[in-house]
Each structure stands twice: as structure tokens, then as C-alpha cells.
Design a protein around this motif. Structure first.
Motif, PDB file in Angstrom:
ATOM      1  N   LYS A   1       0.920  -1.098   0.075  1.00 36.88           N
ATOM      2  CA  LYS A   1      -0.133   0.147   0.001  1.00 36.88           C
ATOM      3  C   LYS A   1       0.762   1.305  -0.042  1.00 36.88           C
ATOM      4  N   LEU A   2       2.101   1.253   0.188  1.00 32.27           N
ATOM      5  CA  LEU A   2       2.953   2.370   0.440  1.00 32.27           C
ATOM      6  C   LEU A   2       3.879   2.873  -0.825  1.00 32.27           C
ATOM      7  N   ALA A   3       4.238   1.750  -1.391  1.00 36.00           N
ATOM      8  CA  ALA A   3       5.251   1.961  -2.585  1.00 36.00           C
ATOM      9  C   ALA A   3       4.778   3.025  -3.699  1.00 36.00           C
ATOM     10  N   ALA A   4       5.582   4.292  -3.861  1.00 41.11           N
ATOM     11  CA  ALA A   4       5.011   5.252  -4.887  1.00 41.11           C
ATOM     12  C   ALA A   4       5.023   4.678  -6.172  1.00 41.11           C
ATOM     13  N   LEU A   5       4.042   5.025  -7.055  1.00 37.34           N
ATOM     14  CA  LEU A   5       3.753   4.398  -8.233  1.00 37.34           C
ATOM     15  C   LEU A   5       3.968   5.621  -9.040  1.00 37.34           C
ATOM     16  N   VAL A   6       4.616   5.400 -10.057  1.00 32.44           N
ATOM     17  CA  VAL A   6       4.447   6.613 -11.186  1.00 32.44           C
ATOM     18  C   VAL A   6       4.708   5.926 -12.482  1.00 32.44           C
ATOM     19  N   PHE A   7       3.551   6.345 -13.315  1.00 27.62           N
ATOM     20  CA  PHE A   7       3.214   5.614 -14.374  1.00 27.62           C
ATOM     21  C   PHE A   7       4.083   6.416 -15.518  1.00 27.62           C
ATOM     22  N   VAL A   8       4.729   5.663 -16.733  1.00 25.41           N
ATOM     23  CA  VAL A   8       5.346   6.325 -17.951  1.00 25.41           C
ATOM     24  C   VAL A   8       4.670   5.716 -19.095  1.00 25.41           C
ATOM     25  N   THR A   9       3.916   6.938 -19.790  1.00 24.99           N
ATOM     26  CA  THR A   9       3.211   6.275 -20.659  1.00 24.99           C
ATOM     27  C   THR A   9       3.331   7.585 -22.000  1.00 24.99           C
TER      28      THR A   9
ATOM     29  N   ALA B   1      -1.609   6.236  -7.781  1.00 25.75           N
ATOM     30  CA  ALA B   1      -0.430   6.649  -8.382  1.00 25.75           C
ATOM     31  C   ALA B   1      -0.170   7.835  -7.868  1.00 25.75           C
ATOM     32  N   CYS B   2       1.138   8.223  -7.645  1.00 22.75           N
ATOM     33  CA  CYS B   2       1.468   9.575  -7.316  1.00 22.75           C
ATOM     34  C   CYS B   2       2.176  10.648  -8.412  1.00 22.75           C
ATOM     35  N   GLY B   3       2.363   9.805  -9.789  1.00 25.92           N
ATOM     36  CA  GLY B   3       2.944  10.903 -10.846  1.00 25.92           C
ATOM     37  C   GLY B   3       2.524   9.896 -11.987  1.00 25.92           C
TER      38      GLY B   3
END
Length: 241
Positions: free
Chosen positions: A79-87, A101-103
Motif C-alpha cells: 500500500k505504500l510504494a510510490a507508483l509513477v506511470f510512464v506512458t 499513483a503519485c506521478g
């Protein structure tokens, strides 16, 4: 910084890795990221362990499991890892809220875009949530005051939980703390968390809870130099943020 990069293109993984190194060199000099690279969501999930990563960069469009589906699987366990999508598209932005997602990094991007995304991701919160696992105990880095030896035991002095004692070699704990520049080796068998030091008072580190960690006169000049260098670097980082 423990970062995972999930992308089916090697060139994209390399570009992210370079940006990450540049960001840490500019903002947190002395920290070297531990980077894991994965060519698919399936590859990452087959080796995934909760709490193993601080930040995870996920390409949205990959063969096999999509980025958003990979993120959903991650969130089931972490639940804690920062998720950043690259698209290449922001069409899945609404879905990304469902996995917190944080980014969102849109290709093609440059280093300036990456830097802004990392700031929005809350790197300082990520850093403050770091911990080490000693035997079966999780210890937040920020709660450590200092560490020392007591005969066959290694001790971690904390502000809220008192003294934590472990039957393991002191060198093993020193190895766990070595990647973090705030932990200063005072002398053999003693490590002080410079983030918790208020000042050097005569022949002791004066901690922010009032405790003193003494050292020998012969060590004073060296330790004053180490502490001053750490304070300078911290001030430099604060100015860059």
C-alpha cells in the motif's frame, strides 16, 4: 532509494535510470539508488516482495500485462510504494487514481519533467518512511538515535521504544546503515544518527532528546569534521528542494 523500472523497452529503462541518478546526484548527493529493471509486469510480479521498493516506475503500454493491471496487483500487497506511470498518453489518468499513483510521466519527457514528477511523488515522505529490518524487527531510520555494542549484543537506541537489543554482529547492522549518509561511525562499535544530533558538546554528541553519546578526545577533530560535512550537505539539499 530503491527503485524498480518496469518497461518492455531497454532504451526507456535506460533513460529512466539516467534521470534517477541525475536527480539523486543533484538533490541528495552521496545516495546511490538500488535500481531493479524488469521487461514486463509479469517479470516484476514473479519476484515482487512487499516493502522491497520505495518507488516503482511502470510503463502503461506493454506486451502482456498492462501497466494499470500491474499496478493493481502491486497494490494488493503493498500500500505504500510510490507508483509513477510512464506512458505516451494520459488516457488512463483516471484509472491511476484507483491505485493511488503519485506521478504521471508522459513520453517524450526530458529531465525537467522527470524532476517535477519526482517532487510531486513526495520523495521526502518516501525517505522518512525508510526502515531497516534487523532480525524480525522493523526499525524506522528516523527513530534511531545511535547504535552501539554491549558484549555479545548489538543495541539500537530509539526515542520511543527504548533500547532494542539484537544478538547479531555489530558489523551486520553497520552494513544495513551504510547506504544512508546520516549515520556517522563514531568509533569502533558506535554509530550516531546525525539527523538526531543537536550539537557537539565538549566530548559528546548531544542528541535531540537530551541524551549524550560520548567519544574520546582523540576522535573529536575527525567527528567534528564528519558532522560539519553532513550539515553542509543537508543545507545544500534543502536549498535545492
Amino acid at each position: 532509494m530503491r527503485a524498480a523500472i518496469i518497461d518492455d523497452l531497454e532504451s526507456c529503462r535506460e533513460a529512466l535510470r539516467k534521470c534517477l541518478h541525475q536527480y539523486l546526484n543533484g538533490h541528495y548527493a552521496g545516495e546511490t539508488p538500488a535500481v531493479g529493471e524488469f521487461s514486463s509486469g509479469e517479470d516484476f510480479l514473479s519476484q515482487f516482495q512487499p516493502e522491497a521498493w520505495d518507488v516503482i516506475f511502470i510503463d502503461q503500454y506493454m506486451d502482456g500485462l498492462s501497466g494499470i493491471d500491474t499496478a493493481r496487483k502491486i497494490r494488493e500487497k503493498d500500500k505504500l510504494a510510490a507508483l509513477v506511470f510512464v506512458t505516451t498518453s494520459v488516457s488512463h489518468a483516471v484509472e491511476s487514481y484507483g491505485v493511488r499513483a503519485c506521478g504521471y510521466l508522459v513520453k517524450p519527457y526530458d529531465y525537467g519533467d522527470f524532476e517535477k514528477t519526482m517532487e510531486l511523488a513526495g520523495v521526502e515522505k518516501i525517505r522518512s518512511a525508510r526502515f531497516v529490518r534487523v532480525e524480525q524487527e522493523k526499525v524506522l531510520l528516523r527513530e534511531i538515535l545511535w547504535c552501539d555494542k554491549d558484549e555479545h549484543y548489538t543495541q539500537i537506541h530509539t526515542d520511543r521504544r527504548g533500547v532494542l537489543r539484537f544478538r547479531l554482529p555489530f558489523g551486520e547492522l553497520a552494513g544495513l546503515l551504510a547506504p544512508y549518509p546520516q549515520f556517522l561511525p563514531c568509533y569502533k562499535g558506535c554509530i550516531v544518527n546525525a539527523e538526531r544530533v543537536e550539537r557537539i558538546d565538549a566530548l559528546a554528541f548531544r542528541m535531540d532528546n537530551g541524551a549524550g553519546v560520548p567519544f574520546a578526545q582523540r576522535e573529536k577533530k575527525k567527528l567534528e569534521g564528519l558532522y560539519s560535512a553532513y550539515l553542509f550537505q543537508r543545507e545544500r539539499e534543502d536549498a535545492l528542494l
